[in-house]
Design a protein around this motif. Sequence first.
Motif, PDB file in Angstrom:
ATOM      1  N   SER A 290       0.829  -1.203   0.000  1.00 29.70           N
ATOM      2  CA  SER A 290       0.000   0.000   0.000  1.00 29.70           C
ATOM      3  C   SER A 290       0.858   1.245   0.000  1.00 29.70           C
ATOM      4  CB  SER A 290      -0.901   0.011   1.241  1.00 29.70           C
ATOM      5  OG  SER A 290      -1.709  -1.132   1.255  1.00 29.70           O
ATOM      6  N   LEU A 291       1.872   1.257   0.897  1.00 27.83           N
ATOM      7  CA  LEU A 291       2.724   2.434   0.987  1.00 27.83           C
ATOM      8  C   LEU A 291       3.470   2.647  -0.318  1.00 27.83           C
ATOM      9  CD1 LEU A 291       4.120   1.972   4.611  1.00 27.83           C
ATOM     10  CD2 LEU A 291       2.328   3.535   3.826  1.00 27.83           C
ATOM     11  N   GLY A 292       3.889   1.526  -0.936  1.00 23.62           N
ATOM     12  CA  GLY A 292       4.586   1.629  -2.210  1.00 23.62           C
ATOM     13  C   GLY A 292       3.704   2.246  -3.270  1.00 23.62           C
ATOM     14  N   LEU A 293       2.449   1.844  -3.273  1.00 27.74           N
ATOM     15  CA  LEU A 293       1.521   2.349  -4.280  1.00 27.74           C
ATOM     16  C   LEU A 293       1.204   3.830  -4.039  1.00 27.74           C
ATOM     17  CD1 LEU A 293       0.522   0.665  -6.547  1.00 27.74           C
ATOM     18  CD2 LEU A 293      -1.596   0.267  -5.315  1.00 27.74           C
ATOM     19  N   ILE A 294       1.090   4.175  -2.762  1.00 22.65           N
ATOM     20  CA  ILE A 294       0.809   5.582  -2.445  1.00 22.65           C
ATOM     21  C   ILE A 294       1.994   6.445  -2.869  1.00 22.65           C
ATOM     22  CG2 ILE A 294       0.426   7.210  -0.544  1.00 22.65           C
ATOM     23  CD1 ILE A 294      -0.860   4.742   0.935  1.00 22.65           C
ATOM     24  N   GLY A 295       3.193   5.875  -2.729  1.00 21.50           N
ATOM     25  CA  GLY A 295       4.370   6.640  -3.127  1.00 21.50           C
ATOM     26  C   GLY A 295       5.041   7.304  -1.951  1.00 21.50           C
ATOM     27  N   VAL A 296       5.043   6.628  -0.804  1.00 22.07           N
ATOM     28  CA  VAL A 296       5.730   7.162   0.367  1.00 22.07           C
ATOM     29  C   VAL A 296       7.238   7.091   0.120  1.00 22.07           C
ATOM     30  CG1 VAL A 296       6.169   6.737   2.825  1.00 22.07           C
ATOM     31  CG2 VAL A 296       3.878   6.434   1.874  1.00 22.07           C
ATOM     32  N   PRO A 297       7.965   8.133   0.452  1.00 24.07           N
ATOM     33  CA  PRO A 297       9.413   8.091   0.235  1.00 24.07           C
ATOM     34  C   PRO A 297      10.031   6.885   0.924  1.00 24.07           C
ATOM     35  CG  PRO A 297       8.731  10.310   0.811  1.00 24.07           C
ATOM     36  CD  PRO A 297       7.515   9.432   0.950  1.00 24.07           C
ATOM     37  N   GLY A 298      10.963   6.281   0.226  1.00 23.27           N
ATOM     38  CA  GLY A 298      11.556   5.056   0.758  1.00 23.27           C
ATOM     39  C   GLY A 298      10.980   3.830   0.089  1.00 23.27           C
ATOM     40  N   MET A 299       9.827   3.993  -0.483  1.00 25.27           N
ATOM     41  CA  MET A 299       9.228   2.891  -1.246  1.00 25.27           C
ATOM     42  C   MET A 299       9.477   3.167  -2.736  1.00 25.27           C
ATOM     43  SD  MET A 299       7.842   0.959   0.978  1.00 25.27           S
ATOM     44  CE  MET A 299       7.658   1.113   2.741  1.00 25.27           C
ATOM     45  N   SER A 300       9.448   2.099  -3.549  1.00 23.80           N
ATOM     46  CA  SER A 300       9.771   2.275  -4.955  1.00 23.80           C
ATOM     47  C   SER A 300       8.786   3.206  -5.658  1.00 23.80           C
ATOM     48  CB  SER A 300       9.806   0.923  -5.650  1.00 23.80           C
ATOM     49  OG  SER A 300       8.532   0.319  -5.586  1.00 23.80           O
ATOM     50  N   GLY A 301       7.520   3.149  -5.232  1.00 24.84           N
ATOM     51  CA  GLY A 301       6.501   3.968  -5.893  1.00 24.84           C
ATOM     52  C   GLY A 301       6.817   5.447  -5.820  1.00 24.84           C
ATOM     53  N   PHE A 302       7.552   5.826  -4.784  1.00 25.48           N
ATOM     54  CA  PHE A 302       7.898   7.239  -4.632  1.00 25.48           C
ATOM     55  C   PHE A 302       8.741   7.708  -5.809  1.00 25.48           C
ATOM     56  CE2 PHE A 302      11.188  10.281  -3.319  1.00 25.48           C
ATOM     57  CZ  PHE A 302      10.382  11.374  -3.092  1.00 25.48           C
ATOM     58  N   ILE A 303       9.709   6.865  -6.182  1.00 25.15           N
ATOM     59  CA  ILE A 303      10.638   7.284  -7.236  1.00 25.15           C
ATOM     60  C   ILE A 303       9.912   7.476  -8.559  1.00 25.15           C
ATOM     61  CG2 ILE A 303      12.674   6.565  -8.519  1.00 25.15           C
ATOM     62  CD1 ILE A 303      13.534   5.131  -5.950  1.00 25.15           C
TER      63      ILE A 303
ATOM     64  N   LEU B  53      11.042  -6.433  -2.508  1.00 27.38           N
ATOM     65  CA  LEU B  53      11.520  -5.713  -3.688  1.00 27.38           C
ATOM     66  C   LEU B  53      10.990  -4.285  -3.730  1.00 27.38           C
ATOM     67  CD1 LEU B  53      11.341  -8.438  -6.488  1.00 27.38           C
ATOM     68  CD2 LEU B  53      13.372  -7.375  -5.500  1.00 27.38           C
ATOM     69  N   VAL B  54       9.738  -4.120  -3.274  1.00 25.74           N
ATOM     70  CA  VAL B  54       9.171  -2.768  -3.230  1.00 25.74           C
ATOM     71  C   VAL B  54      10.068  -1.873  -2.388  1.00 25.74           C
ATOM     72  CG1 VAL B  54       7.221  -1.393  -2.423  1.00 25.74           C
ATOM     73  CG2 VAL B  54       6.817  -3.557  -3.600  1.00 25.74           C
ATOM     74  N   VAL B  55      10.536  -2.405  -1.269  1.00 28.81           N
ATOM     75  CA  VAL B  55      11.381  -1.607  -0.384  1.00 28.81           C
ATOM     76  C   VAL B  55      12.775  -1.418  -0.978  1.00 28.81           C
ATOM     77  CG1 VAL B  55      12.354  -1.463   1.939  1.00 28.81           C
ATOM     78  CG2 VAL B  55      10.096  -2.473   1.585  1.00 28.81           C
ATOM     79  N   VAL B  56      13.331  -2.537  -1.491  1.00 27.56           N
ATOM     80  CA  VAL B  56      14.705  -2.481  -2.006  1.00 27.56           C
ATOM     81  C   VAL B  56      14.819  -1.465  -3.134  1.00 27.56           C
ATOM     82  CG1 VAL B  56      16.458  -3.773  -3.265  1.00 27.56           C
ATOM     83  CG2 VAL B  56      15.335  -4.794  -1.286  1.00 27.56           C
ATOM     84  N   PHE B  57      13.900  -1.563  -4.080  1.00 30.98           N
ATOM     85  CA  PHE B  57      13.968  -0.639  -5.214  1.00 30.98           C
ATOM     86  C   PHE B  57      13.713   0.794  -4.777  1.00 30.98           C
ATOM     87  CE2 PHE B  57      12.923  -4.249  -8.316  1.00 30.98           C
ATOM     88  CZ  PHE B  57      14.272  -4.473  -8.524  1.00 30.98           C
ATOM     89  N   GLY B  58      13.060   0.948  -3.629  1.00 25.10           N
ATOM     90  CA  GLY B  58      12.799   2.298  -3.146  1.00 25.10           C
ATOM     91  C   GLY B  58      13.976   2.877  -2.385  1.00 25.10           C
ATOM     92  N   LEU B  59      14.668   2.048  -1.619  1.00 24.98           N
ATOM     93  CA  LEU B  59      15.716   2.560  -0.746  1.00 24.98           C
ATOM     94  C   LEU B  59      17.042   2.706  -1.472  1.00 24.98           C
ATOM     95  CD1 LEU B  59      15.081   0.759   2.650  1.00 24.98           C
ATOM     96  CD2 LEU B  59      14.750   3.164   2.081  1.00 24.98           C
ATOM     97  N   VAL B  60      17.419   1.680  -2.247  1.00 21.39           N
ATOM     98  CA  VAL B  60      18.723   1.731  -2.904  1.00 21.39           C
ATOM     99  C   VAL B  60      18.551   1.500  -4.402  1.00 21.39           C
ATOM    100  CG1 VAL B  60      20.301   1.207  -1.059  1.00 21.39           C
ATOM    101  CG2 VAL B  60      18.941  -0.628  -2.011  1.00 21.39           C
TER     102      VAL B  60
END
Lengths: 502, 488, 116
Positions: free
Chosen positions: A383-396, A472-479
């Motif tokens: 959910s956070l990834g989809l919303i686009g919270v910084p740190g998640m891949s969706g943010f980028i 992966l959602v987190v990994v692609f968002g953080l690094v």
Amino acid sequence: MTGGLPAILVAVAVATPFLAGILILVTGTRGTEVWGHIAAAITAAAALLLAPTVMAGETVELLVVPLVPGLDLLLRVDGLGLVFGLLASLLWIVTGVYSGGYAAATALANRRRYFAAFAASIGAAMGVAFAGNLLTFFLFYEALTLATYPLVVHTESDEAFNAGRRYLLFSLGGGLALLTAMIWAWQLTGTLDFVPGGFLDQVAGTTLVVLFVLFVSGVAVKSAVMPLHAWLPAAMVAPTPVSALLHAVAVVKAGVFAMMRVLGFVFGPVSLAEFAGPEVLAALAAITIVIGSLIAVRQDNLKRRLAYSTVVHLSYIVLGAALVAPFGTVGSTLHMVNHGLAKITLFFCAGAIYATTKRQNVSELTGLGHRMPWTFTAFTIGSLGLIGVPGMSGFISKFFLARGAIQAGDMVALTVMLGASLLTATYLLPIVRVAFFPGTKALGGRGGRRLRARRREARPALLVPLLITALLVVVFGLVPPAFGVQYELAADIAVRIFGGGQ
Amino acid sequence: MQSNLPILLFLVPFLASMVGAIVGWYVRHAARRIALVAMAATAGISILALFRVLEIGSLHTHMAGWPPPIGIEVLLDPLSAFIAATIAVVGLIVVAGAVEHSGAELPRRKVVYYPSILLLMSGLMGITITGDLFNLFVQIEVASLAAYGLVAAGGRGAPRAALNYLIIGSLGASLYLMGVGFIYAATGTLNMAQVATLLAEADQRLVLVGGLLMVGGLATKMGLFPFHVWMPAAYSRAPTAAAAFMAPLVTKVSAYALIRVLFWVFAGGALLVDDLLLEVVAWAGAAAVVLGSVLAFMQTDLRRLLAYSSVGQMGVVALGAGLANATAMTGAIMHIANDALMKGALFLAAGMALIRFGVRNVDELARLRGQAPWTMAVVVVAGLSLIGIPPLSGFFGKWYVLSGAIEEARWAFVVALAVGSLAAVGYVFRILEPLFFRPPDTGPLAREGNWALVVACVLLATLMIVLGVGNERLVTVFIMPALPGLVP
Amino acid sequence: MIEDIVARGPYLLFALLAVAGLYLMMSHRNLMKAVAGLYLFQTAAILLFIALSYREGASVPIAADGLELHNPLPHAMMLTAIVVGVAILGVAIAILRRIQAETGSIEEGPTGDEGG
């Protein structure tokens, strides 16, 4: 570059899933899932091995057979195709494992048909990704429709048949528009090869506008831009892994991929600057984002809510491409991947919840986070990834999309994107809240004790895939740059389409 | 160049028909063997002839040594050679595949069935190779005579359907004959090539009336909308073996005859008449594409559905012919072969479903589910080819006709083809849905057809795939030389 | 040329026969009459050809030097057409007998599915 090992890899990547489908059909029930796993591994490996060649700036080509004098069945891997191909083949591995677990947990009938169609769908998606010209693309695009049809009607209920008919009508109808547009474009230009920056520069005036309408309405069906989205929520009657595949990996992504191909490689920025087509498309996408979000908020059925969320996020990608700005294209390419990861996580969670508890409505999920903590943690991340919270891949990806809107000077698009992120939060986060924090009333008393006492996670075959995708959602968002080839490829695509780059 | 090869195409099945009828009366099973051997021989000769024609050019025979205009000319050019080969090969496959059908449905009439099939075959070959307008009439009637008899041999309701077919068919043939009369009055010859050269100077009113009558007559035989009314009843009531032979061949050969008359007779300079005829044919084709497919979608009887589907596919052929540019003509000629393959496979499968599983209606197809995997697979291939899914051959027929329509900027025809395709999606999935996804109702539990049927069906399906994937070669090697205007 | 045609009696007869045949085919519920109508129609076509072969003041086409002859070709062809027509008629009557055996009548009955 033609011939050699890369060309063989292309053939392997596209043919393996189809072969697996045939093997699944002809071998007995025992081998059903094994063939799928083997094929998924081979396909993904082939796609991964292609990455270095493509990242080095080369284009891999494989001429299969001439189909019409002057038009070949041609496979060609470029950056955009590779991103989609990698997404489809890698997610096939996890979806395959998940499907096995889901099938076992829900006693799925007709498994051979199911897994064969599944494999064929991936093969068609790979073909769509690696198609070198419109005719090849069309061939696999239609194959994708037909291969996914058995999955949509898999439950064999009347509801499923109605959904299946609607799906066919929309998709094949769109295919006819595409076919007409394609033939016409061929007669006008004498080529159908995808070229970064488009090949329709000789065409102008009304013809160009009509071609645009035909092309876009052809591909807008699978990318579910309103008003051509109606098949997608209806197709929710399919088993959950199918929904995951349809909505996160193969079909709808093929739709937005097609949209990017059409806008970037058939028309190109120069042709698109000549008329108001992109603006109209952007407006439609923006409307889809807003209305889709509002509908999603009102859905109680979890899968339907996710389906409308898919409609919304596909339109993000379409909007990004329709901005006709380099950063918009980068954002669209990235969001194709990132939405794929986040949405497949969410669907996996929905399926795990259903397979474990038989619950499929949001209102039934109260307190369930305590019973299935891992599943709901993954759901939260998705959910956070989809919303686009910084740190998640969706943010980028949303960041790039927003930059694209600024670059194009389209403040309405920017407002819609940011506003819709808030709406995404309003329809996803309440699920997380009621699952983890049902309130004292539900947790106190006998009901609460029962919830805690019967802590029962989904079985490992369901849990592991969804944890991987969540990770992966987190990994692609953080690094991002360390792990994701997609970032480099997306930038490369934008440079090629817009020439020079910015 | 002069050669006796073409006439063999007609003579072999014709003589075998006579011999089969006589010998079969005394020796059981002889009729079948003679028929299969004769069909195989015809197919072999036709393939040989096709390659010879492509190599050294058209072959002519003047019957009994009389040159035109008095004698009848037999002509094998790339087009007729291609059609003859298609007809002969598909005919052979279908007859061999339908051995069980005929055994089950016509146990005591095999002696008549096989000679009738051969007579029909000889008539179809005669239509294909003749270069004479009146001889065309005779050959049409020979073929039709056999066809009427074959339909009448079916079960309940078949004689009524056969008589209906006979009346409409003979009416069509008579219309054609009258048209020939007007053309004869205008030009004084019946040889196609000579008529073509003389039409420009002839009385255009006579030519127009004659042309319309001839086109109307051939359209009836071809089942072109609105002259298709005989077809659904005839093909659904005929014995399945006969239907499997007739449905893929009879209307296709008539479509060929229409193309032959339009482009080798009327294209000879009578521009005004020609344009009008082409326009009429194109619009009738467009109407057939839409209405045939939509009516097919509305049927419950499986073989009626397939017959209406043929109406639609023949519409594609007529539309391609009516558009009259090289692209659309390529599609029209190709689609003749396509529909022969598709309808051959589907009618064979439908016959098997009726004989073994008692399936008449589309919904009952669920009985085959899981029991007849090969047939099911073939039906999928044929069905998708009907819709026009690449890379199956049906797609390319549609591709070329659609291209031709776009080339001429005839958007109404583009829309008609699109609507027809969508309706085709509808009726094909009405077949596929029960076949693969519906729970079977109660019915006789049976197994797939015998090996001959399976092999025949699989061969036809393979041809659909081969002609699709190898379409570029099909077009450049076989069809391009056959286009009108390129023939010496 | 069309004036010449109208001027000739046989062509009127041709038209009359054709129309009568069509009328019989369309209007009667009795199938035998429909077949008869069909045969009339075929005969009309044959008559058309015969009329075409007629030449003013010419003689019967039996080999005779110096005389102008009626065109013999249509006669030869129409012999074939007559044979074909009779064959069709034979098949039609045979089918009619089967219809009678099956339904007990050769009136157009409510069998339901003969049309389009």
